[in-house]
Design a protein around this motif. Structure first.
Motif, PDB file in Angstrom:
ATOM      1  N   MET A  48       0.309  -1.003   0.052  1.00 31.00           N
ATOM      2  CA  MET A  48      -0.140  -0.071  -0.299  1.00 31.00           C
ATOM      3  C   MET A  48       0.963   1.507   0.342  1.00 31.00           C
ATOM      4  SD  MET A  48      -2.975   1.008   2.536  1.00 31.00           S
ATOM      5  CE  MET A  48      -4.254   2.186   2.231  1.00 31.00           C
ATOM      6  N   LEU A  49       2.216   1.363   0.624  1.00 36.23           N
ATOM      7  CA  LEU A  49       2.996   2.488   0.518  1.00 36.23           C
ATOM      8  C   LEU A  49       3.260   2.101  -0.317  1.00 36.23           C
ATOM      9  CD1 LEU A  49       5.246   2.177   3.935  1.00 36.23           C
ATOM     10  CD2 LEU A  49       3.412   3.682   3.464  1.00 36.23           C
ATOM     11  N   LEU A  50       4.094   1.647  -1.332  1.00 43.00           N
ATOM     12  CA  LEU A  50       4.084   1.435  -2.777  1.00 43.00           C
ATOM     13  C   LEU A  50       3.364   2.296  -2.975  1.00 43.00           C
ATOM     14  CD1 LEU A  50       6.921  -1.577  -2.737  1.00 43.00           C
ATOM     15  CD2 LEU A  50       7.431   0.805  -2.717  1.00 43.00           C
ATOM     16  N   SER A  51       2.563   1.820  -3.893  1.00 46.27           N
ATOM     17  CA  SER A  51       1.108   2.436  -3.867  1.00 46.27           C
ATOM     18  C   SER A  51       0.184   3.327  -4.024  1.00 46.27           C
ATOM     19  CB  SER A  51      -0.193   0.563  -4.504  1.00 46.27           C
ATOM     20  OG  SER A  51      -0.802   0.956  -3.589  1.00 46.27           O
ATOM     21  N   GLN A  52       0.448   3.460  -2.793  1.00 45.61           N
ATOM     22  CA  GLN A  52      -0.082   4.552  -2.611  1.00 45.61           C
ATOM     23  C   GLN A  52      -0.133   6.325  -1.956  1.00 45.61           C
ATOM     24  OE1 GLN A  52      -4.065   5.050  -3.256  1.00 45.61           O
ATOM     25  NE2 GLN A  52      -3.345   2.813  -4.143  1.00 45.61           N
ATOM     26  N   LEU A  53       1.376   5.896  -1.706  1.00 43.32           N
ATOM     27  CA  LEU A  53       2.949   6.929  -1.051  1.00 43.32           C
ATOM     28  C   LEU A  53       1.926   8.248  -1.886  1.00 43.32           C
ATOM     29  CD1 LEU A  53       3.349   8.168   1.712  1.00 43.32           C
ATOM     30  CD2 LEU A  53       5.104   6.798   1.253  1.00 43.32           C
ATOM     31  N   PRO A  54       2.635   8.198  -2.948  1.00 41.02           N
ATOM     32  CA  PRO A  54       2.835   8.815  -4.010  1.00 41.02           C
ATOM     33  C   PRO A  54       1.171  10.201  -3.955  1.00 41.02           C
ATOM     34  CG  PRO A  54       3.667   7.137  -4.576  1.00 41.02           C
ATOM     35  CD  PRO A  54       2.972   6.725  -3.587  1.00 41.02           C
ATOM     36  N   ILE A  55       0.493   9.188  -5.128  1.00 45.31           N
ATOM     37  CA  ILE A  55      -1.084   9.549  -4.675  1.00 45.31           C
ATOM     38  C   ILE A  55      -1.381  10.035  -3.226  1.00 45.31           C
ATOM     39  CG2 ILE A  55      -3.462   9.041  -4.662  1.00 45.31           C
ATOM     40  CD1 ILE A  55      -2.953   6.504  -6.822  1.00 45.31           C
ATOM     41  N   LEU A  56      -1.048   9.942  -2.331  1.00 43.61           N
ATOM     42  CA  LEU A  56      -1.171  10.615  -1.149  1.00 43.61           C
ATOM     43  C   LEU A  56      -0.753  11.911  -0.704  1.00 43.61           C
ATOM     44  CD1 LEU A  56      -2.300  11.166   1.749  1.00 43.61           C
ATOM     45  CD2 LEU A  56      -0.209  10.009   2.553  1.00 43.61           C
ATOM     46  N   MET A  57       0.511  12.201  -1.893  1.00 44.87           N
ATOM     47  CA  MET A  57       1.685  13.323  -1.482  1.00 44.87           C
ATOM     48  C   MET A  57       0.798  14.369  -2.441  1.00 44.87           C
ATOM     49  SD  MET A  57       5.676  11.798  -1.094  1.00 44.87           S
ATOM     50  CE  MET A  57       6.048  14.173  -0.459  1.00 44.87           C
ATOM     51  N   ARG A  58       0.678  13.847  -3.895  1.00 40.63           N
ATOM     52  CA  ARG A  58       0.486  14.346  -5.246  1.00 40.63           C
ATOM     53  C   ARG A  58      -0.750  15.053  -5.080  1.00 40.63           C
ATOM     54  NH1 ARG A  58       3.028  17.256  -7.631  1.00 40.63           N
ATOM     55  NH2 ARG A  58       2.163  16.873  -9.925  1.00 40.63           N
ATOM     56  N   VAL A  59      -1.329  13.993  -4.300  1.00 39.69           N
ATOM     57  CA  VAL A  59      -3.311  14.661  -4.229  1.00 39.69           C
ATOM     58  C   VAL A  59      -3.573  15.476  -2.768  1.00 39.69           C
ATOM     59  CG1 VAL A  59      -5.555  13.975  -4.365  1.00 39.69           C
ATOM     60  CG2 VAL A  59      -3.728  12.687  -5.992  1.00 39.69           C
ATOM     61  N   SER A  60      -3.244  15.008  -1.749  1.00 44.06           N
ATOM     62  CA  SER A  60      -3.433  15.302  -1.051  1.00 44.06           C
ATOM     63  C   SER A  60      -2.510  16.109  -0.315  1.00 44.06           C
ATOM     64  CB  SER A  60      -3.656  14.135   0.947  1.00 44.06           C
ATOM     65  OG  SER A  60      -4.678  13.167   0.280  1.00 44.06           O
ATOM     66  N   LEU A  61      -1.445  16.644  -0.214  1.00 46.40           N
ATOM     67  CA  LEU A  61      -0.174  17.475   0.290  1.00 46.40           C
ATOM     68  C   LEU A  61       0.672  18.374  -0.237  1.00 46.40           C
ATOM     69  CD1 LEU A  61       1.421  14.703   2.457  1.00 46.40           C
ATOM     70  CD2 LEU A  61      -0.623  15.862   2.760  1.00 46.40           C
ATOM     71  N   HIS A  62      -0.085  17.733  -2.045  1.00 44.28           N
ATOM     72  CA  HIS A  62       0.062  18.739  -2.510  1.00 44.28           C
ATOM     73  C   HIS A  62       1.709  19.026  -2.763  1.00 44.28           C
ATOM     74  CE1 HIS A  62      -3.870  19.750  -3.340  1.00 44.28           C
ATOM     75  NE2 HIS A  62      -4.089  19.573  -2.223  1.00 44.28           N
ATOM     76  N   ALA A  63       2.580  17.377  -3.411  1.00 41.34           N
ATOM     77  CA  ALA A  63       3.977  17.961  -3.036  1.00 41.34           C
ATOM     78  C   ALA A  63       4.403  18.224  -4.353  1.00 41.34           C
ATOM     79  CB  ALA A  63       4.406  16.870  -2.176  1.00 41.34           C
ATOM     80  N   PRO A  64       5.374  18.186  -4.544  1.00 43.83           N
ATOM     81  CA  PRO A  64       5.758  18.404  -5.410  1.00 43.83           C
ATOM     82  C   PRO A  64       6.730  16.963  -6.334  1.00 43.83           C
ATOM     83  CG  PRO A  64       7.715  19.498  -4.631  1.00 43.83           C
ATOM     84  CD  PRO A  64       6.304  19.277  -3.480  1.00 43.83           C
TER      85      PRO A  64
ATOM     86  N   GLN B  36      -5.629   8.192   1.797  1.00 44.19           N
ATOM     87  CA  GLN B  36      -5.581   8.810   3.271  1.00 44.19           C
ATOM     88  C   GLN B  36      -5.525   7.683   4.350  1.00 44.19           C
ATOM     89  OE1 GLN B  36      -5.129  12.409   3.947  1.00 44.19           O
ATOM     90  NE2 GLN B  36      -4.249  12.473   6.028  1.00 44.19           N
ATOM     91  N   VAL B  37      -6.908   7.554   4.436  1.00 44.50           N
ATOM     92  CA  VAL B  37      -7.698   7.079   5.590  1.00 44.50           C
ATOM     93  C   VAL B  37      -7.321   5.830   5.704  1.00 44.50           C
ATOM     94  CG1 VAL B  37      -9.824   7.278   6.903  1.00 44.50           C
ATOM     95  CG2 VAL B  37      -8.929   8.962   5.417  1.00 44.50           C
ATOM     96  N   GLY B  38      -7.041   4.986   4.939  1.00 44.93           N
ATOM     97  CA  GLY B  38      -6.978   3.653   4.199  1.00 44.93           C
ATOM     98  C   GLY B  38      -6.002   3.029   5.117  1.00 44.93           C
ATOM     99  N   PHE B  39      -4.602   3.802   5.243  1.00 42.07           N
ATOM    100  CA  PHE B  39      -3.274   3.824   6.160  1.00 42.07           C
ATOM    101  C   PHE B  39      -4.346   3.137   7.851  1.00 42.07           C
ATOM    102  CE2 PHE B  39      -1.338   5.691   2.842  1.00 42.07           C
ATOM    103  CZ  PHE B  39      -0.395   5.436   2.676  1.00 42.07           C
ATOM    104  N   LEU B  40      -5.436   2.885   8.015  1.00 41.21           N
ATOM    105  CA  LEU B  40      -5.864   3.267   9.116  1.00 41.21           C
ATOM    106  C   LEU B  40      -5.855   1.520   9.503  1.00 41.21           C
ATOM    107  CD1 LEU B  40      -6.235   4.434  12.266  1.00 41.21           C
ATOM    108  CD2 LEU B  40      -8.876   3.343  10.709  1.00 41.21           C
TER     109      LEU B  40
END
Length: 434
Positions: A258-274, A394-398
């Motif tokens: 889940m980290l490999l698949s969702q962490l980049p999405i979390l950073m781009r969509v929720s955290l708006h990271a470059p 994001q909440v899925g990491f629960l």
């Protein structure tokens, strides 16, 4: 005299720290072998998905299925070879044979023209991809137990894990360069040749190691759990305790997919990271592990391997729980450093604990323990699919946070019931002077 030697090995004092990295020097040739072989394997691993999609016309789902099927086959082979490797000198033969098998597999892979052929080659040949590293760790454990030096198993295992991490970095980098300048098929041929070179090197190094170990009397040390009269005994129910440890690690590691698949999405969509920060975040935990592993190895011998294991487990619970509530990229970077503590403490120390639970059967113990990675990859795919579909990225990491909490509770219960077997201590051992 034995008690004095044990104190010097198990407690820090007058500059002779238990994790004195100079004592690891005799094992550096084996570490060099692991570095080269793991670099070659990760170089090929990094281009497999693109090779399947671009050269063979496979879909993303088909590429994922390839990894899952090979992981299942690899788990079966790892457990089988681990069981046979503890008989006499068969560990050396298994290491060399697996390297030869991989060399043949990469050479054949360079010639396949269809996805079914790639899948078949993966199941038949790459089911042994984890065997050389597992058996090298077991082999070094054998040498530590038989050599009369100041190295401890924890120090040597930590060094081997550091080398494996470096091999993953180097391998992925080499794979990217090879893909850009050579293409996947020539790269596979190069990896095949490197595996043959590792085969020749392994045959030489392991024969030399067997000769040295055979000529060295087996010392009675603090590393030998339950020594009585110079005869080493294993903890009662060691195999059952090892299975508990493996189950705990499956739960701890089920969030990695889940980290490999969702962490980049979390950073781009929720955290708006470059994008640049996204890549740095993914690379930060393994980079920090290189620094933390020697520290955790020292702490494990100073305060107990079980104690350090539980600290790393607690870090994983805090990490996944933190992912649910973070709101800035800076907070995520701090959490990534926290996650490195899990790898440096729990994953690394767990190898040493597993080998201590199966005295005299390091190959079996290491194989059973590291097979959790195969199970976690499959279980983690289901966890990621269900969590994201039901709760979001994001909440899925629960869900993995809850699994880690269950794992922490189970491991705490098991360690508290068997503190000696899991080396659970509340204070460091006393220093005894000669």
């Amino acid at each position: 005299m034995v008690a004095q030697t044990d104190a010097r090995r198990e407690a820090p004092g007058d500059g002779r720290l238990v994790v004195a990295w100079q004592a690891v020097a005799p094992y550096r040739p084996l570490m060099a072998l692991m570095l080269v072989s793991s670099t070659a394997s990760f170089a090929a691993l990094g281009v497999l998905s693109l090779f399947a999609r671009d050269e063979l016309g496979a879909s993303d789902t088909m590429a994922t299925i390839n990894f899952a099927v090979v992981a299942l086959a690899g788990m079966a082979v790892m457990l089988t070879t681990g069981r046979f490797s503890d008989r006499g000198g068969e560990r050396r033969v298994i290491i060399s044979a697996s390297l030869a098998w991989l060399a043949a597999g990469y050479a054949i892979l360079a010639s396949v023209r269809s996805y079914p052929a790639m899948l078949a080659v993966g199941v038949v040949f790459f089911c042994v991809v984890g065997v050389p590293n597992v058996q090298l760790m077991a082999y070094t454990r054998d040498l530590v137990e038989r050599r009369n030096d100041t190295a401890t198993s924890t120090a040597v295992i930590a060094a081997m894990r550091i080398v494996l991490s470096i091999g993953s970095f180097t391998g992925f980098g080499v794979g990217g360069l090879g893909l850009a300048y050579l293409g996947p098929r020539p790269l596979f041929r190069v990896v095949s040749v490197v595996c043959l070179a590792c085969l020749a090197l392994s045959w030489y190094l392991l024969r030399a190691g067997d000769t040295i170990a055979a000529a060295t009397p087996h010392p009675v040390t603090g590393e030998n759990i339950g020594d009585r009269g110079g005869v080493r005994t294993r903890p009662a129910g060691g195999q059952r305790l090892l299975l508990i440890l493996a189950v705990v690690m499956v739960l701890f590691s089920s969030g990695r997919i889940m980290l490999l698949s969702q962490l980049p999405i979390l950073m781009r969509v929720s955290l708006h990271a470059p994008l640049q920060l996204t890549g740095l975040a993914l690379a930060l935990p393994p980079l920090c592990e290189l620094v933390l592993m020697p520290i955790m190895a020292y702490a494990a011998v100073r305060w107990g391997r079980g104690t350090v294991f539980l600290v790393g487990g607690a870090a994983s619970v805090a990490y996944y729980g933190g992912l649910v509530v973070i709101t800035t990229p800076g907070q995520l970077m701090l959490l990534q450093i926290l996650y490195a503590l899990f790898g440096a403490a729990t994953v690394m120390v767990g190898i040493d604990l597993a080998q201590r639970l199966m005295v005299g059967r390091a190959g079996t113990a290491t194989s059973i323990y590291l097979s959790h990675e195969n199970v976690a990859a499959i279980n983690g795919s289901l966890v990621a699919t269900v969590s994201v579909a039901a709760l979001g990225h994001q909440v899925g990491f629960l869900v993995p946070a809850t699994l880690c909490l269950v794992a922490l509770g189970l491991s705490t219960w098991a360690f508290a019931r068997h503190p000696a077997a899991f080396d659970l201590r509340r204070r460091p051992p006393p220093v005894q002077r000669p």
